[in-house]
Structure formats: structure tokens, C-alpha cells
Design a protein around this motif. Structure first.
Motif: not given
Length: 235
Positions: A4-10, A29-31, A67-71
Motif C-alpha cells: 500500500i503506497i501513500l504519497k506525502a509531502e514534507v 498534517p501528520g508526523v 515523502i517528497s518536498g525535502g532534499d
């Protein structure tokens, strides 16, 4: 095991107002935590999260979080640890993910499903009561059961099924008190109260007979009491 794949952003902007803005845009929002250490702040799409949480695996679904949006893009294997929801409209406000290793055991809560109708209900007029709705277990993430089924057809009045009597899959261990009751069969409350009242009535029957035997003595005491009270009334 289904992946199960879930996309997330920083999530760079923290605080009450940025979180409200994210929710208005359909983001939750999450952690992501690992081993109780400081986490990575992220946000996920509300609809995608809903679909992930409603697979056959239920709340213990193993998720690959992209998780995208970081380095650089990061991929983490996680489970949902906690969901905070608004109580009135049941809207998700925040989600905590726990990063896991597929080769290390973890502790999770698994739903308990009671099936069948107890003999104590159908033949003896009792009622069944489920005392435990989920069981905390320890196992590998890949061995987390969807639920734990408890069959109660043979359960008679006055009997109970305890944690130690549950049939758990191989590799799964309960981490709660083995003597805890999962489900039991007992008399309906109204009947229990009738029996209790009857027993209490029998217990006070003997003193009543003794009091009746002292009727004359009680009448004398009452008369003396009235005489003692008379002067006080005149005052």
C-alpha cells in the motif's frame, strides 16, 4: 503481502494556522516517528488516507510512505499509530505514523470479533457480554492478523472466555493479562437484582421475628419516649 503506497509531502510551516490552511486544501498534517525519537513533519491527501485506512488490513495496514518536498524523495515503511479526529463531525485532524522494520517485532492492537450464539443465551436465558474489543499483541509486521475471531457457541451460563484461551496465529503473542475476560454469559440484570433482593429478604427475616417477640417491650419503650417528649413540647 499487498503493498500500500501513500504519497506525502514534507510540512515546513508548523502551527495552528498553517494546519488549518492545509485541511481546507484537503491535506491532513501528520508526523512520522521512529523509536520514540523526533519525527518528520508531513502532510497527506485526505482522500488517499481514507482509502488506505479502509483496506482489508484495517487500521494495522502496512504502508509505504513516499515523502517528497525535502532534499530528496524518501521512502519509509510505516503503520498508523494514532489518528486525531474532531468528535462532532468525525473529521481527521492529525495522523501519527510509526516507522517500522519488517524484520523486527512490534506491538499493535488487533480487533476481536465474537461469532456465534452461546448456549447460555439460547438454552439458559442468559445474555452475553463482550468485555474486550481489541487485543494488544506482539509480532512481526507481516504477521499482524486482520482480527481475532472468538467462537462462543459452546459457552454456557456463568462461563467466560479468557485471553489465555484465545487461539492466536503462529508467531503472534498476547501482551495483556492472560486472565482478562474477553466475553462472558450471565443472567440478565433484572433477574440478578430479583435474586439479590430475595437473598437480602431472607437475611433480614430472622431479626424481624426476634423483634416481633419483643413487641411488649417495644411498646413500653415507645410510651416512655412519648412521656419524655411531652415536657419538651410545653417548653
Amino acid at each position: 503481502m499487498e503493498k500500500i503506497i501513500l504519497k506525502a509531502e514534507v510540512r515546513n510551516e508548523l502551527g495552528k494556522n498553517p494546519n488549518k490552511h492545509s485541511r481546507r486544501e484537503g491535506k491532513i498534517p501528520g508526523v512520522v516517528y521512529k523509536g520514540g525519537k523526533g519525527g518528520t513533519n508531513i502532510m497527506v491527501d485526505k482522500q488517499e488516507l481514507w482509502h488506505v485506512m479502509h483496506t482489508d488490513a484495517g487500521e494495522n495496514v502496512i504502508i509505504t510512505l513516499n515523502i517528497s518536498g525535502g532534499d530528496k524523495k524518501v521512502e519509509k515503511t510505516v503503520i498508523v499509530k494514532e489518528i486525531q479526529a474532531e468528535p462532532v463531525h468525525d473529521q481527521v485532524l492529525h495522523v501519527d505514523f510509526q516507522e517500522i522494520s519488517l524484520t523486527e517485532k512490534i506491538k499493535v492492537n488487533v480487533p476481536i470479533v465474537v461469532k456465534g450464539t452461546a448456549k447460555g443465551v439460547t438454552d439458559q436465558g442468559g445474555v452475553s457480554a463482550q468485555a474486550l474489543w481489541e487485543l494488544e499483541v506482539e509480532c512481526l509486521p507481516t504477521e499482524i492478523p486482520e482480527n481475532i475471531v472468538v467462537k462462543i457457541d459452546d459457552l454456557e451460563l456463568g462461563q467466560a472466555i479468557h485471553v489465555k484461551e484465545l487461539k492466536l496465529p503462529e508467531g503472534v503473542r498476547a501482551v495483556v493479562d492472560p486472565e482478562r475476560i474477553v466475553v462472558s454469559v450471565h443472567m440478565p440484570k433484572a433477574e440478578e437484582e430479583e435474586v439479590k433482593e430475595a437473598v437480602e429478604g431472607e437475611e433480614v427475616a430472622e431479626p424481624e421475628v426476634i423483634k416481633k417477640g419483643k413487641k411488649e417491650e417495644e411498646e413500653e419503650v415507645a410510651a416512655e419516649g412519648e412521656e419524655a417528649a411531652a415536657p419538651k413540647e410545653k417548653e
